[in-house]
Design a protein around this motif. Sequence first.
Motif, mmCIF file in Angstrom:
data_model
loop_
_atom_site.group_PDB
_atom_site.id
_atom_site.type_symbol
_atom_site.label_atom_id
_atom_site.label_comp_id
_atom_site.label_asym_id
_atom_site.label_seq_id
_atom_site.Cartn_x
_atom_site.Cartn_y
_atom_site.Cartn_z
ATOM 1 N N ALA A 257 0.916 -1.051 0.024
ATOM 2 C CA ALA A 257 -0.256 0.092 -0.133
ATOM 3 C C ALA A 257 0.716 1.187 -0.002
ATOM 4 C CB ALA A 257 -0.802 -0.012 1.439
ATOM 5 N N ALA A 258 0.399 2.236 -0.488
ATOM 6 C CA ALA A 258 1.112 3.487 -0.743
ATOM 7 C C ALA A 258 0.436 4.752 0.047
ATOM 8 C CB ALA A 258 1.385 3.986 -1.972
ATOM 9 N N PRO A 259 1.031 5.573 0.872
ATOM 10 C CA PRO A 259 0.237 6.799 1.147
ATOM 11 C C PRO A 259 -0.293 7.770 0.203
ATOM 12 C CG PRO A 259 2.655 6.942 1.496
ATOM 13 C CD PRO A 259 2.620 5.555 1.294
ATOM 14 N N SER B 30 -0.532 10.826 0.751
ATOM 15 C CA SER B 30 0.470 12.005 0.975
ATOM 16 C C SER B 30 1.363 11.730 2.104
ATOM 17 C CB SER B 30 -0.453 13.195 1.237
ATOM 18 O OG SER B 30 -0.741 13.283 2.577
ATOM 19 N N TRP B 31 2.191 12.576 2.440
ATOM 20 C CA TRP B 31 3.115 12.221 3.504
ATOM 21 C C TRP B 31 2.500 12.365 4.645
ATOM 22 C CZ3 TRP B 31 4.087 15.577 7.711
ATOM 23 C CH2 TRP B 31 3.680 17.018 7.402
ATOM 24 N N LYS B 32 1.391 12.918 5.094
ATOM 25 C CA LYS B 32 0.652 12.907 6.199
ATOM 26 C C LYS B 32 -0.042 11.773 6.517
ATOM 27 C CE LYS B 32 -0.351 18.156 5.973
ATOM 28 N NZ LYS B 32 -1.686 18.984 5.873
ATOM 29 N N ASP B 33 -0.119 10.740 5.663
ATOM 30 C CA ASP B 33 -0.672 9.438 5.926
ATOM 31 C C ASP B 33 0.481 8.796 6.728
ATOM 32 O OD1 ASP B 33 -3.152 10.091 4.519
ATOM 33 O OD2 ASP B 33 -2.613 8.949 2.720
ATOM 34 N N LEU B 34 1.642 8.853 6.680
ATOM 35 C CA LEU B 34 2.755 8.485 6.989
ATOM 36 C C LEU B 34 2.986 8.723 8.465
ATOM 37 C CD1 LEU B 34 4.277 6.213 6.187
ATOM 38 C CD2 LEU B 34 5.977 7.628 5.318
ATOM 39 N N PHE B 35 2.641 10.046 8.885
ATOM 40 C CA PHE B 35 2.949 10.561 10.138
ATOM 41 C C PHE B 35 2.002 10.707 11.213
ATOM 42 C CE2 PHE B 35 6.280 11.251 7.569
ATOM 43 C CZ PHE B 35 7.527 11.047 8.083
ATOM 44 N N TRP B 36 1.897 10.700 12.487
ATOM 45 C CA TRP B 36 0.856 11.183 13.189
ATOM 46 C C TRP B 36 0.509 12.448 13.233
ATOM 47 C CZ3 TRP B 36 -1.637 7.150 14.880
ATOM 48 C CH2 TRP B 36 -0.986 5.977 14.792
ATOM 49 N N PRO B 37 -0.748 13.180 13.629
ATOM 50 C CA PRO B 37 -1.158 14.249 13.269
ATOM 51 C C PRO B 37 -0.631 15.429 14.005
ATOM 52 C CG PRO B 37 -3.198 12.680 13.975
ATOM 53 C CD PRO B 37 -1.758 12.073 14.163
ATOM 54 N N GLU B 38 0.126 15.416 15.127
ATOM 55 C CA GLU B 38 0.631 16.410 15.621
ATOM 56 C C GLU B 38 1.914 17.034 14.751
ATOM 57 O OE1 GLU B 38 -0.465 13.725 18.934
ATOM 58 O OE2 GLU B 38 0.384 13.528 17.011
ATOM 59 N N LEU B 39 2.313 16.344 13.633
ATOM 60 C CA LEU B 39 3.071 17.001 12.620
ATOM 61 C C LEU B 39 2.661 17.630 11.397
ATOM 62 C CD1 LEU B 39 6.383 16.716 13.123
ATOM 63 C CD2 LEU B 39 6.432 14.905 11.043
#
Length: 339
Positions: free
Chosen positions: A320-322, A324-333
């Motif tokens: 599976a691919a994200p 966007s980059w935000k899919d890969l990181f927790w929301p605080e970023l």
Amino acid sequence: MRWLKNTAWCLICLAAVGLAAISGSARAEVTEVRFAQQFSMGYLQFNVMKHRNLLAKHAQQLGLGELKTVFVTFNGPDMMNDALLSGSIDIASGGMPGLLTIWAKTRGSAQEVRGVSAMSQQPLWLNSRNPAVHSIKDFTDADRIALPAVKVSAQAVLLEMAAVREWGDAAYGKLDHLTFSLSPPDATAGLVAGSGDFNAAFTVPPYQNIQLRNPAVHTVLSSADIVGPSSGGMAWTTKRFHDANPKVYRAILDSMEEASEFIAAHPKETAAFYTADSNGKVDQALMEQLLSDPAFRYILTPHGTMKWASFMYKVGRIKAAPASWKDLFWPELHDRDGD
């Protein structure tokens, strides 16, 4: 009267239960955070956090009690990810492929893993002591390439990206059979001495720079030629840890941000921290020189994420691919200008 006394007693009991619940909730977050890092200088925030006790400082500012930190070193992401999922560590670190691999395997599950933040950007070099090798086209079956971990390390994926660029999509694994796993310090010792059964190493700074002090060693490939400026070191954790420890998690991010600022402002002290943690195996003067190089940046905002994700998905390294980059990181970023 008896009814009133009983009612009052019940109210007191309920209040006591409520206070206990509140107190229990305040104590529910962990009192120790276990960080895992690799040999690269791509994770200098951890060295700074350790020596300046930054996590305890930020935990106190957020009203938490005493918070201890433990730092352990792994070679490559495989064992580190296993330790993370088993609960043996809390925060893992590594290259973008390591994060993408575990994110794709766990997304949507109870063990879901996402990135805490990026940590650094720095070039990675493939070095060789074979004078006949000037590009990856020159490698033959007589050559062997040491890298931190086959298949999943950033170096392994970069080599496959280079193969695609040279020979096309179907040939992404053309050089995989030449690679094997070896820690950067051991790969450097073997390559410099010429005593191992390998003649090339795809490692990390500062070890790649140490290798080039030997005039027999030269650079064949740089990550900058493949992905350009891209986040190298990353940190990631589980949904379990993220959700159960909101204040501790905030303290971790704040500590990493302060450590990033410290690295930029105090390169000499940072170099001393890393040299001490490497047990004197790294030259502090070399570290200071590298930290003055604009190619080395220590920032928490991820960059180049989708280049790695698109390639690994295309060749089947992840299922599976994200989006966007935000899919890969927790929301605080997510309020950062990443890509």
